[in-house]
Scaffold this motif. Structure first.
Motif, PDB file in Angstrom:
ATOM      1  N   UNK A  48       0.832  -1.205   0.000  1.00 19.57           N
ATOM      2  CA  UNK A  48       0.000   0.000   0.000  1.00 19.57           C
ATOM      3  C   UNK A  48       0.871   1.261   0.000  1.00 19.57           C
ATOM      4  N   UNK A  49       1.851   1.285   0.897  1.00 20.02           N
ATOM      5  CA  UNK A  49       2.723   2.461   0.972  1.00 20.02           C
ATOM      6  C   UNK A  49       3.503   2.647  -0.324  1.00 20.02           C
ATOM      7  N   UNK A  50       3.984   1.539  -0.889  1.00 22.45           N
ATOM      8  CA  UNK A  50       4.742   1.613  -2.133  1.00 22.45           C
ATOM      9  C   UNK A  50       3.912   2.134  -3.281  1.00 22.45           C
ATOM     10  N   UNK A  51       2.645   1.692  -3.371  1.00 26.02           N
ATOM     11  CA  UNK A  51       1.752   2.158  -4.434  1.00 26.02           C
ATOM     12  C   UNK A  51       1.491   3.655  -4.305  1.00 26.02           C
ATOM     13  N   UNK A  52       1.245   4.112  -3.068  1.00 25.31           N
ATOM     14  CA  UNK A  52       1.016   5.539  -2.844  1.00 25.31           C
ATOM     15  C   UNK A  52       2.261   6.359  -3.153  1.00 25.31           C
ATOM     16  N   UNK A  53       3.392   5.846  -2.757  1.00 26.82           N
ATOM     17  CA  UNK A  53       4.662   6.521  -3.022  1.00 26.82           C
ATOM     18  C   UNK A  53       4.900   6.643  -4.536  1.00 26.82           C
ATOM     19  N   UNK A  54       4.681   5.562  -5.278  1.00 29.66           N
ATOM     20  CA  UNK A  54       4.884   5.583  -6.728  1.00 29.66           C
ATOM     21  C   UNK A  54       3.924   6.563  -7.400  1.00 29.66           C
ATOM     22  N   UNK A  55       2.669   6.574  -6.939  1.00 35.11           N
ATOM     23  CA  UNK A  55       1.680   7.502  -7.502  1.00 35.11           C
ATOM     24  C   UNK A  55       2.123   8.947  -7.312  1.00 35.11           C
TER      25      UNK A  55
END
Length: 535
Positions: free
Chosen positions: A347-354
């Protein structure tokens, strides 16, 4: 605080990985040589006719010493022929981006040394792909044509129907203000005649060029009319009577020289390469960084240090969503954003990439995706944290990014991770694979285990005891199917990438592609409501 390399290229593990990667590269080069050797077998015939082989034509056309980026060289591998020892890759077409009289161009040549240049199913996909690249990157399209047309012994109606897009794309290129230049080295029959017909400039070779909707045999069968090939579609007739050709050359060499003159008159000189400091670490280390399978962890920041200018990277949110690596750097003098994976995307990685993708779009910096992921994180905790919606936000960002995106498949590319990391379905400007890359909806053993659980549950509901031998045979078959189709050479044969590259060439390939994208952004062609019509 910048990331410091801790990789030891002399360790036993590194040496084992290096040997495995070198073996795959040797296999790749052997496959590419197989196509060239198959074509070269026709050399005595070409010599007798006073012609050059397709690769000799390309060599004379391109600027000596200038870079050339081959595209889709494994197209068709293991498709028509399932024997890996006999399958000839390439799709009957040689294609790539190179320089002609200083102009960066898309160059496509019929590999007429193989099956008289007949268009193969994956060869058609290859041509459509490079046409799309030429249109997006605003490249002149230079076509060296000598083709027997569609292979009627392998006729498929969908190939005929979808093949119309090849001619549609030529019209679109011309209408976009991108010159379409054809050197007609040999025959172009039926649909193949529309290749010169939809070109802006056509160069023909006396005694060799042919272009007609119906050749003598078909004409006789259809109408009873008798005519010679020269009368129907020879070079002298087309340059002097029909007007299909603009220039008449005496042989292949002169025709290619005329093509170089035509390109030189475009006044489209490419920008000079930007001097850039090399990485501080050896590119050779890239052979030893990646395991031959996806089960061992890899710190992809080590890859970043070996492809970026001066190995200078600025990590974005390094402590948040640490399994997703985002960093700013320069490659070949171009400011870029890099996204990679040190594990599944949580979840954190997806938000960070976005966040990072949107930040790069605001800056106008191209995005480079270095895929090495088994996909988005699964499990109760992940689902309850909103993995679906957060992963969807990342996919939204990738889909709607306003800057050029380039993807390198370095390792695993599984599940929706392929989508979120700008896989083929998300139309990156370019996508290349390393020889060890694997692409699948999931790993073979994972798929087989899932199917076994489902099958055993179904049998249990019916009160039937599972047959252990039968279940194992099914398990092994599923693993084989998934693993064979996940292989980089197989997926490249399906034209699911733009080619397999040596990891050591990654920086050079990215620099070339970034130069191409920058040149496209700066170029201002003169689009029209129509393509240049032949008069």
């Amino acid at each position: 605080m910048s990331f410091q390399s801790s990789f030891n290229p002399h360790s036993e593990q590194a040496q084992q990985r290096r040997e495995a990667m070198l073996a795959r590269i040797a296999q790749l080069r052997a496959l590419e040589d197989r196509a060239a050797q198959a074509s070269a077998k026709s050399k005595p015939v070409f010599d007798k006719r006073g012609q050059l082989l397709p690769r000799e034509r390309i060599g004379l056309l391109l600027d000596p010493g200038a870079p050339f980026l081959p595209l889709c060289s494994l197209a068709g591998f293991l498709q028509d022929c399932k024997d890996p020892e006999k399958s000839v890759p390439g799709g009957g077409v040689v294609a790539g981006i190179g320089f002609i009289n200083g102009v960066r161009c898309m160059v496509v040549a019929s590999d007429s040394g193989i099956e008289a240049g007949a268009i193969q199913p994956r060869g058609l996909e290859k041509i459509l792909r490079v046409q799309a690249i030429a249109l997006e990157q605003k490249l002149p399209f230079v076509h060296l044509v000598e083709s027997a047309g569609a292979n009627l012994t392998k006729y498929q109606v969908e190939g005929f129907v979808l093949g119309g897009a090849l001619f549609r794309n030529l019209a679109r290129l011309s209408a976009a203000g991108l010159p379409v230049i054809t050197v007609q080295h040999g025959s172009g029959t039926a649909g193949g005649a529309y290749m010169p017909g939809l070109s802006d400039v056509v160069i023909m070779v006396r005694g060799r060029s042919r272009a007609f909707l119906a050749g003598p045999p078909l004409l006789m069968a259809a109408t009873g009319e008798v005519a010679t090939e020269e009368e129907l579609g020879g070079a002298e007739m087309h340059t002097g009577v029909s007007g299909l050709g603009e220039y008449l050359a005496e042989d292949d060499r002169e025709a290619l020289g005329i093509a170089r003159q035509v390109l030189g008159q475009l006044d489209w000189l490419s920008r000079a390469p930007t001097p850039a400091p090399p990485p501080l670490h050896e590119a050779d280390d890239l052979l030893a960084l990646m395991p031959p399978h996806h089960r061992e962890p890899v710190d992809m920041r080590e890859v970043l240090l070996r492809i970026t200018d001066a190995s200078d990277i600025l990590e974005f949110k390094p402590l948040y969503g640490a399994a997703t690596v985002c960093a700013q750097a320069r490659i070949g003098g171009h400011a870029v954003g890099l996204i990679s994976n040190n594990g599944p995307i949580d979840v954190a990685g997806a938000n960070k990439a976005t966040h990072f993708i949107q930040w790069m779009c605001q800056l106008g910096h191209p995005l480079i995706y270095l895929q090495n992921t088994t996909g988005y994180m699964v499990g109760k905790e992940s689902e309850q944290a909103g993995m679906i919606k957060h992963g969807s936000k990342m996919i939204q960002a990738v889909t709607n990014a306003t800057v050029p995106q380039i993807t390198i498949q370095c390792g695993a590319s599984f599940g929706a991770g392929n989508y979120g990391m700008c896989g083929r379905g998300y139309a990156p400007r370019f996508l290349f694979s390393w020889p060890n890359a694997r692409t699948a909806v999931m790993g073979g053993e994972q798929a087989a285990r899932t199917m076994r659980i489902v099958a055993e549950a179904g049998l249990a509901r019916k009160g039937i005891a599972p047959d252990a031998l039968q279940m194992q045979a099914q398990f092994d078959q599923i693993v084989h199917v998934f693993e064979s189709q996940a292989d980089a050479f197989y997926t490249s044969g399906l034209v699911l990438d733009d080619g397999v590259i040596d990891p050591r060439d990654t920086r050079a390939v990215l620099s070339f592609c970034l130069d191409t994208c920058a040149e496209a952004a700066a170029r201002q062609p003169r689009p029209m409501q129509f393509g240049v019509a032949r008069m």
